[in-house]
Motif scaffolding. Structure first.
Motif, mmCIF file in Angstrom:
data_model
loop_
_atom_site.group_PDB
_atom_site.id
_atom_site.type_symbol
_atom_site.label_atom_id
_atom_site.label_comp_id
_atom_site.label_asym_id
_atom_site.label_seq_id
_atom_site.Cartn_x
_atom_site.Cartn_y
_atom_site.Cartn_z
ATOM 1 N N PHE A 196 0.835 -1.192 0.000
ATOM 2 C CA PHE A 196 0.000 0.000 0.000
ATOM 3 C C PHE A 196 0.873 1.247 0.000
ATOM 4 N N GLY A 197 1.925 1.263 0.813
ATOM 5 C CA GLY A 197 2.836 2.400 0.835
ATOM 6 C C GLY A 197 3.528 2.588 -0.495
ATOM 7 N N GLU A 198 3.862 1.482 -1.158
ATOM 8 C CA GLU A 198 4.534 1.547 -2.450
ATOM 9 C C GLU A 198 3.600 2.085 -3.529
ATOM 10 N N ALA A 199 2.300 1.876 -3.337
ATOM 11 C CA ALA A 199 1.328 2.291 -4.352
ATOM 12 C C ALA A 199 0.654 3.612 -4.036
ATOM 13 N N ALA A 200 0.823 4.142 -2.827
ATOM 14 C CA ALA A 200 0.116 5.359 -2.428
ATOM 15 C C ALA A 200 0.525 6.536 -3.297
ATOM 16 N N THR A 201 -0.410 7.450 -3.533
ATOM 17 C CA THR A 201 -0.161 8.588 -4.405
ATOM 18 C C THR A 201 -0.419 9.897 -3.683
ATOM 19 N N PRO A 202 0.246 10.968 -4.112
ATOM 20 C CA PRO A 202 -0.021 12.274 -3.521
ATOM 21 C C PRO A 202 -1.479 12.683 -3.655
ATOM 22 N N ALA A 203 -2.134 12.252 -4.743
ATOM 23 C CA ALA A 203 -3.542 12.600 -4.929
ATOM 24 C C ALA A 203 -4.400 12.010 -3.824
ATOM 25 N N ALA A 204 -3.983 10.842 -3.301
ATOM 26 C CA ALA A 204 -4.790 10.162 -2.293
ATOM 27 C C ALA A 204 -4.498 10.656 -0.883
ATOM 28 N N LEU A 205 -3.332 11.230 -0.670
ATOM 29 C CA LEU A 205 -2.945 11.647 0.674
ATOM 30 C C LEU A 205 -2.708 13.147 0.701
ATOM 31 N N GLY A 206 -3.662 13.874 1.224
ATOM 32 C CA GLY A 206 -3.559 15.323 1.208
ATOM 33 C C GLY A 206 -2.348 15.853 1.948
ATOM 34 N N ILE A 207 -1.828 15.067 2.893
ATOM 35 C CA ILE A 207 -0.670 15.524 3.657
ATOM 36 C C ILE A 207 0.532 15.729 2.744
ATOM 37 N N VAL A 208 0.641 14.888 1.687
ATOM 38 C CA VAL A 208 1.745 15.047 0.734
ATOM 39 C C VAL A 208 1.525 16.302 -0.101
ATOM 40 N N LEU A 220 -1.902 11.719 11.220
ATOM 41 C CA LEU A 220 -2.207 10.425 10.622
ATOM 42 C C LEU A 220 -2.311 9.318 11.671
ATOM 43 N N THR A 221 -1.420 9.341 12.669
ATOM 44 C CA THR A 221 -1.403 8.251 13.650
ATOM 45 C C THR A 221 -0.794 8.721 14.964
ATOM 46 N N ASP A 222 -1.248 8.101 16.051
ATOM 47 C CA ASP A 222 -0.634 8.374 17.357
ATOM 48 C C ASP A 222 0.245 7.206 17.790
ATOM 49 N N TYR A 223 0.500 6.255 16.883
ATOM 50 C CA TYR A 223 1.343 5.105 17.202
ATOM 51 C C TYR A 223 2.835 5.445 17.157
ATOM 52 N N LEU A 224 3.187 6.496 16.403
ATOM 53 C CA LEU A 224 4.597 6.814 16.177
ATOM 54 C C LEU A 224 4.815 8.314 16.199
ATOM 55 N N ARG A 225 6.032 8.713 16.523
ATOM 56 C CA ARG A 225 6.459 10.091 16.283
ATOM 57 C C ARG A 225 7.697 10.035 15.388
ATOM 58 N N VAL A 258 -1.241 -5.153 13.274
ATOM 59 C CA VAL A 258 -1.691 -3.834 12.836
ATOM 60 C C VAL A 258 -0.509 -2.875 12.774
ATOM 61 N N PHE A 259 0.303 -2.868 13.825
ATOM 62 C CA PHE A 259 1.458 -1.983 13.828
ATOM 63 C C PHE A 259 2.414 -2.342 12.691
ATOM 64 N N GLY A 260 2.574 -3.635 12.414
ATOM 65 C CA GLY A 260 3.451 -4.051 11.320
ATOM 66 C C GLY A 260 3.025 -3.475 9.992
ATOM 67 N N HIS A 261 1.714 -3.514 9.712
ATOM 68 C CA HIS A 261 1.217 -2.934 8.463
ATOM 69 C C HIS A 261 1.454 -1.424 8.432
ATOM 70 N N LEU A 262 1.211 -0.761 9.550
ATOM 71 C CA LEU A 262 1.351 0.699 9.587
ATOM 72 C C LEU A 262 2.802 1.133 9.388
ATOM 73 N N ILE A 263 3.742 0.507 10.082
ATOM 74 C CA ILE A 263 5.135 0.937 9.939
ATOM 75 C C ILE A 263 5.665 0.594 8.554
ATOM 76 N N ASP A 264 5.250 -0.555 8.000
ATOM 77 C CA ASP A 264 5.624 -0.878 6.623
ATOM 78 C C ASP A 264 5.122 0.203 5.672
ATOM 79 N N PHE A 265 3.872 0.604 5.866
ATOM 80 C CA PHE A 265 3.268 1.633 5.015
ATOM 81 C C PHE A 265 4.043 2.944 5.105
#
Length: 339
Positions: A69-81, A105-110, A137-144
């Motif tokens: 998902f991280g490899e495929a994500a686009t700036p159009a989909a993520l307004g933060i970019v 985006l998340t409170d799991y990481l800084r 869940v955390f594994g998917h998020l950090i990979d992303f």
């Protein structure tokens, strides 16, 4: 729209590209797309986020769903970019601002950014909430997030940024696909609860792709229009075309890279496309032609930059392909328009 809602919508869109029916994911995760698209969507609960990640991975049968998902994500989909494109002139400014925006985006990481003359380092540190999150869940998020950083930095400067080092906590998961996507043969053992990406210091002051955010936004809107005009996703060639259009901002990938993102081999992907009467090259050429015509009509990028954006290493190769598609050279087409 808030960044968390945009991220959730992007996750739904990517799962749909992978063949997951949005209605099924909605039901399993307890999240409705219509509510995410509301003018002022409410926040997702921790359980909803967990169920989104877990069920998306389960339905795609992909234990590395977050990474792909991280490899495929686009700036159009993520307004933060988009905010980074709009307000940051250089890579250093972009990663510094990204650290400040991550809590949206998340409170799991800084995210902490450190810089020296030789390198700059991005450190993702677990928070108390991250330590309490289910490991899968955390594994998917950090990979992303790790893949998103590498993927988007490549796109923002239209160059392949090389990592000097990657560090993972002791006993953290590291698989061949992590090495492929993060472009590192292995990760060194780092500190507990800390994931590190280290880049050469020479990248810090590199300008991002464009300071003209309105122009870039217009190009991304055009890509969305082209995707909407595609037939309903059913056959593999439609999924491949949709993926290529969604990621056209970052150039078109090799068949090996695309196959990996579909959790299959290049040989298997080509075999399935042949069964549908086409090939990866045919689908990629059709997408390249569509985008080339739009980029040249927009007259916003130098011809060599358009060539690179479409995945050609040599301008001469792009010129030959464009003449085969249209009977005209790129320069003549830009000046005179369609014949």
């Amino acid at each position: 729209m808030n960044p968390q809602a945009q991220l959730a919508l992007a996750l739904f869109a990517y799962a749909a590209q992978r063949g997951v029916a949005p209605a099924r994911l909605e039901k399993l995760a307890g999240v409705r797309v219509a509510e995410l698209q509301a003018p002022a969507p409410g926040p997702l609960s921790a359980k909803q986020w967990q169920d989104l990640w877990l069920n998306a991975a389960h339905l795609t049968q992909d234990p590395l769903f977050g990474l792909r998902f991280g490899e495929a994500a686009t700036p159009a989909a993520l307004g933060i970019v988009g905010q980074l494109i709009q307000s940051c002139p250089t890579v250093g400014a972009a990663v510094t601002q990204a650290a400040a925006l991550l809590p949206l985006l998340t409170d799991y990481l800084r995210l902490e950014v450190q810089r020296s003359a030789q390198a700059f380092t991005l450190r993702f540190r677990l928070t108390a909430a991250g330590q309490a999150a289910p490991p899968e869940v955390f594994g998917h998020l950090i990979d992303f997030l790790l893949m998103l950083v590498v993927h988007e930095l490549d796109g923002l400067v239209l160059a392949r940024l090389e990592l000097r080092a990657v560090a993972y906590p002791p006993a953290a998961r590291w698989l061949p696909d992590h090495g492929r996507t993060l472009r590192a043969a292995s990760a060194r053992e780092g500190q507990p609860g800390e994931y590190v990406l280290e880049f050469g210091g020479n990248y810090w002051d590199v300008p991002i792709l464009t300071g003209n955010y309105e122009l870039q936004a217009a190009l991304l809107r055009k890509v969305d229009e082209l995707r909407a005009a595609q037939p309903a996703v059913g056959q593999l060639r439609d999924k491949v075309a949709g993926h290529l259009l969604a990621n056209s901002y970052l150039g078109l990938p090799s068949v090996e890279k695309l196959a990996a993102n579909f959790n299959t081999s290049a040989r298997s992907l080509q075999r399935q496309l042949r069964a549908e009467g086409t090939s990866y090259q045919d689908v990629a050429d059709a997408v390249r032609k569509t985008l080339a015509l739009h980029y040249l009509q927009a007259r916003a990028h130098p011809l060599k930059e358009v060539s690179y954006m479409l995945g050609y290493n040599e301008f001469s190769a792009f010129s030959r392909a464009f003449k085969r598609w249209t009977g005209s050279s790129p320069a003549r087409y830009r000046t005179a328009g369609p014949a």
